[in-house]
Design a protein around this motif. Structure first.
Motif, mmCIF file in Angstrom:
data_model
loop_
_atom_site.group_PDB
_atom_site.id
_atom_site.type_symbol
_atom_site.label_atom_id
_atom_site.label_comp_id
_atom_site.label_asym_id
_atom_site.label_seq_id
_atom_site.Cartn_x
_atom_site.Cartn_y
_atom_site.Cartn_z
ATOM 1 N N GLY A 85 43.131 39.510 32.638
ATOM 2 C CA GLY A 85 42.062 38.817 32.713
ATOM 3 C C GLY A 85 42.015 37.743 31.641
ATOM 4 O O GLY A 85 41.043 36.666 31.569
ATOM 5 N N TYR A 208 34.795 49.688 34.222
ATOM 6 C CA TYR A 208 35.842 49.306 34.692
ATOM 7 C C TYR A 208 36.750 50.455 35.579
ATOM 8 O O TYR A 208 36.421 51.910 35.265
ATOM 9 C CB TYR A 208 37.131 49.698 33.373
ATOM 10 C CG TYR A 208 36.932 48.581 32.240
ATOM 11 C CD1 TYR A 208 35.608 48.394 31.114
ATOM 12 C CD2 TYR A 208 37.909 47.633 32.057
ATOM 13 C CE1 TYR A 208 35.783 47.528 30.214
ATOM 14 C CE2 TYR A 208 37.871 46.558 30.958
ATOM 15 C CZ TYR A 208 36.618 46.540 30.182
ATOM 16 O OH TYR A 208 36.750 45.779 29.210
ATOM 17 N N ASP A 232 34.485 40.319 36.524
ATOM 18 C CA ASP A 232 35.823 40.325 35.994
ATOM 19 C C ASP A 232 35.945 39.255 34.941
ATOM 20 O O ASP A 232 36.298 39.499 33.803
ATOM 21 C CB ASP A 232 36.815 40.107 37.079
ATOM 22 C CG ASP A 232 37.038 41.052 38.135
ATOM 23 O OD1 ASP A 232 36.587 42.142 37.929
ATOM 24 O OD2 ASP A 232 37.682 40.632 39.171
ATOM 25 N N GLU A 251 39.377 46.249 38.386
ATOM 26 C CA GLU A 251 37.990 45.172 38.610
ATOM 27 C C GLU A 251 37.057 45.988 37.576
ATOM 28 O O GLU A 251 36.984 47.116 37.018
ATOM 29 C CB GLU A 251 37.198 45.523 39.774
ATOM 30 C CG GLU A 251 38.098 44.943 40.974
ATOM 31 C CD GLU A 251 36.992 44.961 42.097
ATOM 32 O OE1 GLU A 251 36.682 43.773 42.572
ATOM 33 O OE2 GLU A 251 37.116 45.909 42.786
ATOM 34 N N ARG A 252 36.022 44.810 36.992
ATOM 35 C CA ARG A 252 35.199 45.421 35.914
ATOM 36 C C ARG A 252 33.838 44.843 36.813
ATOM 37 O O ARG A 252 33.560 43.895 37.467
ATOM 38 C CB ARG A 252 35.213 44.586 34.804
ATOM 39 C CG ARG A 252 36.463 45.007 34.083
ATOM 40 C CD ARG A 252 37.697 44.691 34.272
ATOM 41 N NE ARG A 252 37.889 43.093 33.635
ATOM 42 C CZ ARG A 252 38.684 42.254 34.395
ATOM 43 N NH1 ARG A 252 39.469 42.238 35.214
ATOM 44 N NH2 ARG A 252 38.773 40.964 33.754
ATOM 45 N N HIS A 372 45.460 40.383 42.915
ATOM 46 C CA HIS A 372 44.923 40.013 41.394
ATOM 47 C C HIS A 372 46.127 38.786 41.023
ATOM 48 O O HIS A 372 47.287 38.907 41.506
ATOM 49 C CB HIS A 372 45.567 41.349 40.549
ATOM 50 C CG HIS A 372 45.368 40.746 39.154
ATOM 51 N ND1 HIS A 372 44.177 40.383 38.564
ATOM 52 C CD2 HIS A 372 46.331 41.093 38.044
ATOM 53 C CE1 HIS A 372 44.663 40.001 37.243
ATOM 54 N NE2 HIS A 372 45.993 40.699 36.840
ATOM 55 N N TYR A 377 40.903 32.604 36.891
ATOM 56 C CA TYR A 377 40.128 33.324 37.508
ATOM 57 C C TYR A 377 39.906 32.719 38.810
ATOM 58 O O TYR A 377 40.420 31.273 39.022
ATOM 59 C CB TYR A 377 38.536 33.415 36.913
ATOM 60 C CG TYR A 377 38.757 34.214 35.874
ATOM 61 C CD1 TYR A 377 38.908 35.525 35.776
ATOM 62 C CD2 TYR A 377 38.059 33.656 34.398
ATOM 63 C CE1 TYR A 377 39.004 36.243 34.325
ATOM 64 C CE2 TYR A 377 38.088 34.335 33.438
ATOM 65 C CZ TYR A 377 38.401 35.576 33.341
ATOM 66 O OH TYR A 377 38.318 36.433 31.893
ATOM 67 N N LYS A 396 36.124 36.171 39.479
ATOM 68 C CA LYS A 396 36.801 37.182 39.613
ATOM 69 C C LYS A 396 38.498 37.067 39.257
ATOM 70 O O LYS A 396 39.208 35.786 39.403
ATOM 71 C CB LYS A 396 36.868 37.419 41.181
ATOM 72 C CG LYS A 396 35.443 38.043 41.781
ATOM 73 C CD LYS A 396 35.142 39.209 41.147
ATOM 74 C CE LYS A 396 35.818 40.261 41.902
ATOM 75 N NZ LYS A 396 35.511 41.676 41.226
#
Ligand code: C2O
Length: 442
Positions: A85, A208, A232, A251-252, A372, A377, A396
């Protein structure tokens, strides 16, 4: 080993202290080393750690202040450290071939020129990331900024990370890397199905999914709603009420839960009702043990995103597991450039998961993909032809794709040129080749 839920108090990962400071940077040192930890009550498990703890220590960063981490590999395996991220130069991104060999070290520089977000660092060594992450090489990196500090959200002891992941611990304590349908243990912050004592007030939880290969569907057993404030890439622009979170690895979700609806003495279980095969649905239990004053609240506006430029490039991606783990028919080759994108261009990517659904009652973890991208992002524009819903809000870096799903995502490439990656964040898949190389050029 047998499952004994709610036997551990939930620990909080320790904060890492800088070894020194300069006018512009905080310097840290981490030794990757083996350690013996108690994951399941009464058993000791050998794990791979950052700095001896499972999960690794938390790094707290501030926007505009550089973090420099010297990583020393005292393990028997190759490693590479990726800050998931984060927007960093290619040579500090932990690319699969930029390995730290046993006995070696590498210093990573993180500029933190991005808004507050719940990031995490984890292993990314070529073919090894799934096993290394599963064995313990993951830790939190919490980036804060001025905006976050002005928001009246729950903070301090009421801002709590929940690092959720599965595990298989054998009767002798051995932590065994295996497929998720053979992983009966669910861990939060490194402990099997813990309990956490809370006050009857609001809490902020940074959730998380750190599972190597498992999606989770999280809900409270009594069905209560909670407020999602971030994802995210940091805060949502406006909060949204949710009663379930569907999260794949990487993912968060940043959520606020109000326990003032309960009485002291009550308990509520967080469940994963998507549990399959030998797993039980409980993830952890919250015990309401006291009252406490609460002046926090969730404001109607959390942040404002810069407008997204009009996309000028479109690309299509197809992710497959059979007959080989591929993206667009190719397995990852670090020496092959799959995509060249121009710095500053905005692109729309259509990503397809072409797997067919599993037969009813059969585990389907391996048929899911989580797409991902490194460096930047993206926004989810569409899912299966419909505008993105509450599951896909915000900035994201990882998007979930169930069997047969198609998503359209848009991103602007930058802020750096260089070599980066996109991959499935089911780490067994990326380790097996579901990964591509993207080079950003001026
Ligand atoms: Cu969290 Cu390239 O990964």
């Amino acid at each position: 080993a047998p499952i004994v839920p709610f036997a551990h108090a939930m620990p909080l990962p320790k904060n890492l202290k800088p070894t020194s400071f300069t006018a512009t940077s905080d310097l840290y040192e981490i030794r990757m080393q083996e350690a013996q930890v108690e994951i399941v009550k009464g058993l000791m498990s050998k794990v791979r750690t950052y700095d001896g703890t499972f999960p690794g220590p938390t790094i707290r960063a501030t926007q505009g202040r550089e973090v420099v981490v010297r990583q020393i590999n005292e393990l028997q395996v190759n490693t590479a450290v990726h800050l998931h991220g984060a927007h960093v130069l290619s040579e500090h991104d932990g690319l699969p071939m930029d390995t730290i060999v046993p006995g070696g070290e590498r210093t990573y520089r993180y500029p933190n020129n991005q808004p507050a977000a719940s990031l995490w660092y984890h292993d990314h060594a070529h073919h090894l990331e799934a096993e290394n992450v599963f064995m313990g090489l993951h830790g939190l990196y919490l980036l804060t900024d001025h905006n976050e500090r002005t928001l009246p959200l729950p903070s301090g002891p009421y801002d709590v990370p929940l690092v959720i992941r599965d595990a298989r611990v054998e009767a002798d304590g051995t932590l065994l890397y295996t497929r998720p349908s053979d992983c009966p243990h669910m861990l939060v912050n490194g402990k099997e199905r813990p309990y956490f004592q809370v006050a009857a007030r609001k809490y902020r939880f940074r959730v998380y999914n750190a599972c190597a290969n498992r999606y989770v569907k999280l809900r409270f057993a009594d069905g209560i709603e909670f407020t999602q404030i971030g994802t995210d890439g940091g805060f949502l622009e406006t909060p949204v009420q949710q009663s379930e979170l569907l999260m794949l690895g990487g993912e968060r979700a940043d959520i606020v839960v109000d326990f003032s609806r309960y009485k002291v003495g009550d308990s509520v279980v967080l469940e994963n009702p998507g549990a399959q095969s030998i797993e039980r649905p409980e993830v952890m239990r919250f015990d309401i043990v006291r009252t406490a004053p609460d002046y926090s609240f969730v404001p109607g506006r959390l942040t404002t995103y810069p407008p997204q430029p009009t996309p000028t490039v479109e690309r299509d991606f197809e992710i497959r597991t059979f007959p080989a783990m591929t993206i667009n028919g190719q397995s990852y080759d670090p020496n092959r450039v799959d995509i060249t994108a121009k710095l500053g261009t905005t692109e729309v990517w259509t990503v397809r998961n072409v797997e067919a659904p599993a037969a009813p009652g059969k585990p389907d973890f391996h048929l899911w993909h989580s797409f991902h991208t490194h460096l930047t992002y993206f926004r989810v524009l569409e899912r299966n032809g419909k505008p993105a819903g509450t599951r896909d809000l915000g900035l994201k870096d990882t998007v979930t794709l169930g069997p047969g799903d198609t998503v359209k995502i848009a991103m602007t490439w930058g802020p750096y040129t260089g070599q980066y990656l996109y991959h499935c964040h089911q780490l067994g898949h990326s380790s097996g080749g579901q990964m591509g190389r993207i080079d950003i050029v001026a």
